[in-house]
Design an enzyme around this catalytic site. Structure first.
Site, PDB file in Angstrom:
ATOM      1  N   SER A 121       0.831  -1.207   0.000  1.00 52.55           N
ATOM      2  CA  SER A 121       0.000   0.000   0.000  1.00 52.55           C
ATOM      3  C   SER A 121       0.864   1.255   0.000  1.00 52.55           C
ATOM      4  O   SER A 121       1.984   1.257   0.523  1.00 52.55           O
ATOM      5  CB  SER A 121      -0.900  -0.012   1.249  1.00 52.55           C
ATOM      6  OG  SER A 121      -1.529   1.229   1.434  1.00 52.55           O
ATOM      7  N   TYR A 144      -1.318   0.419  10.022  1.00 52.33           N
ATOM      8  CA  TYR A 144      -1.491  -0.361   8.800  1.00 52.33           C
ATOM      9  C   TYR A 144      -0.286  -0.195   7.881  1.00 52.33           C
ATOM     10  O   TYR A 144       0.266  -1.174   7.376  1.00 52.33           O
ATOM     11  CB  TYR A 144      -2.766   0.092   8.092  1.00 52.33           C
ATOM     12  CG  TYR A 144      -3.043  -0.557   6.761  1.00 52.33           C
ATOM     13  CD1 TYR A 144      -3.493  -1.863   6.681  1.00 52.33           C
ATOM     14  CD2 TYR A 144      -2.880   0.162   5.569  1.00 52.33           C
ATOM     15  CE1 TYR A 144      -3.774  -2.458   5.454  1.00 52.33           C
ATOM     16  CE2 TYR A 144      -3.155  -0.424   4.342  1.00 52.33           C
ATOM     17  CZ  TYR A 144      -3.597  -1.719   4.287  1.00 52.33           C
ATOM     18  OH  TYR A 144      -3.871  -2.306   3.077  1.00 52.33           O
ATOM     19  N   LYS A 148       2.313  -3.165   6.781  1.00 54.35           N
ATOM     20  CA  LYS A 148       2.572  -3.490   5.382  1.00 54.35           C
ATOM     21  C   LYS A 148       4.061  -3.378   5.067  1.00 54.35           C
ATOM     22  O   LYS A 148       4.641  -4.221   4.361  1.00 54.35           O
ATOM     23  CB  LYS A 148       1.768  -2.555   4.468  1.00 54.35           C
ATOM     24  CG  LYS A 148       0.301  -2.896   4.346  1.00 54.35           C
ATOM     25  CD  LYS A 148       0.085  -4.131   3.490  1.00 54.35           C
ATOM     26  CE  LYS A 148      -1.368  -4.363   3.152  1.00 54.35           C
ATOM     27  NZ  LYS A 148      -1.578  -5.577   2.336  1.00 54.35           N
TER      28      LYS A 148
END
Length: 325
Positions: A121, A144, A148
């Site tokens: 991402s 997040y 990632k």
């Protein structure tokens, strides 16, 4: 070709599964998630052997049973999304890091060198005033993004050592996702289009001039398929990370595209109501990317916003109040 897709009950997993069922190179396809995935309707016309399995990928025993020496490619789509990862750190660590490491470690043991396609991402970066490249320093502004990035580093290292053949794809925000809102902080990017097209109200939680890097579902699926086909030697010698193509758009431009395909009355169903929690997350993401590496590797560019909306209506929005030519 024997392929497994994790997170296959989700929107991207289902779209990818439909494409793989039509791929003449694929002979066997396993779809797995925390709930048993559905088979896309395309399976009725497909000769691909398919399995749909409910599985807990935090279990070593389960991973050993699923990730076998026969696999030719693995798509790791499972994970806890951005808003949910921020709200529940421990669960995010368990799903987005511990589960990923478990899968990678099983694979390098039983199927060394197998192709592993990992959708990462743009959230791995912090805010940027310039154009982001693959070598820009990641400074995640969310749990997040940090999770990632950790998996990126691990898979890149396993690929450097020849243990796995990783393809790490930094995805733009995908619009327009069908169905209901997700746990992603960027969920509103789809919601401000999807809900009004159904005649329902939606909320824009950021400013009209908010910028974000997006791409269409069709472009994403083409690029996920293409990532599997790239020869390992085509990647830079020290990195398997690629910024996937997309376009930079503002909230205002998304609403203008909605107006272009559905009219002013539809746009009036969107209410601007700022949400500082969402803003803190999404404003930490860069909005401009250098995709020259992706171009050299043959990934597909994306189209204009109106084309993206037209494709969504054609592919998913059966109940929408607009038709396109």
């Amino acid at each position: 070709m024997d392929i497994i897709v994790t997170g296959a009950a989700g929107f991207v997993g289902q779209a990818l599964a439909a494409a793989l069922l039509a791929d003449p190179q694929v002979s066997r396809l396993t779809l797995t998630d925390v709930v048993e995935p559905s088979l896309p309707r395309q399976h009725e016309a497909s000769r691909v052997e398919t399995r749909c399995i409910k599985a807990d990928l935090t279990s070593h025993e389960t991973c050993q049973s699923l990730f076998t020496p026969s696999l030719n490619a693995v798509y790791l789509l499972h994970g806890l999304m951005s808003g949910a990862s921020e709200a529940n750190l421990d669960l995010g660590l368990k799903v987005n890091i511990e589960s990923m490491r478990l899968v990678l470690d099983v694979l390098r043991s039983v199927n060394p060198g197998v192709k592993v396609i990992f959708p990462s991402s743009c959230a791995v970066f912090g805010p940027s005033d310039g154009v982001v490249t693959e070598t820009t320093m990641p400074i995640p502004g969310s749990s997040y993004g940090a999770q990632k990035h950790i998996t990126e580093v691990l898979l890149n290292d396993y690929s450097r050592k020849g243990l796995l053949d990783g393809r790490i794809l930094r995805l733009p925000t995908i619009i327009v996702r069908p169905g209901t809102p997700t746990g992603a902080a960027s969920s509103f990017c789809s919601g401000i289009i999807r809900e009004p097209l159904k005649g329902e109200r939606s909320v824009l939680p950021v400013a009209p001039d908010f910028e974000i890097w997006v791409c269409s579902t069709r472009t994403l699926i083409k690029n996920l398929i293409h990532a599997r086909e790239i020869a390992a030697e085509k990647f830079p010698s020290n990195s398997r990370i690629v910024n996937l193509p997309g376009i930079t758009v503002t909230s205002r431009q998304m609403l203008q595209a909605l107006k272009d395909v559905a009219g002013e009355e539809t746009v009036r169903l969107v209410e601007e109501r700022r949400d500082p929690v969402i803003e803190k997350l999404v404003y930490s993401w860069p909005a401009r990317f250098d995709t020259s590496l992706a171009d050299r590797l043959g990934f597909c560019p994306d189209g204009i916003l109106k084309q993206i909306l037209d494709e969504y209506i054609e592919d998913y929005a059966e109940g929408s109040k607009v038709t396109t030519n």
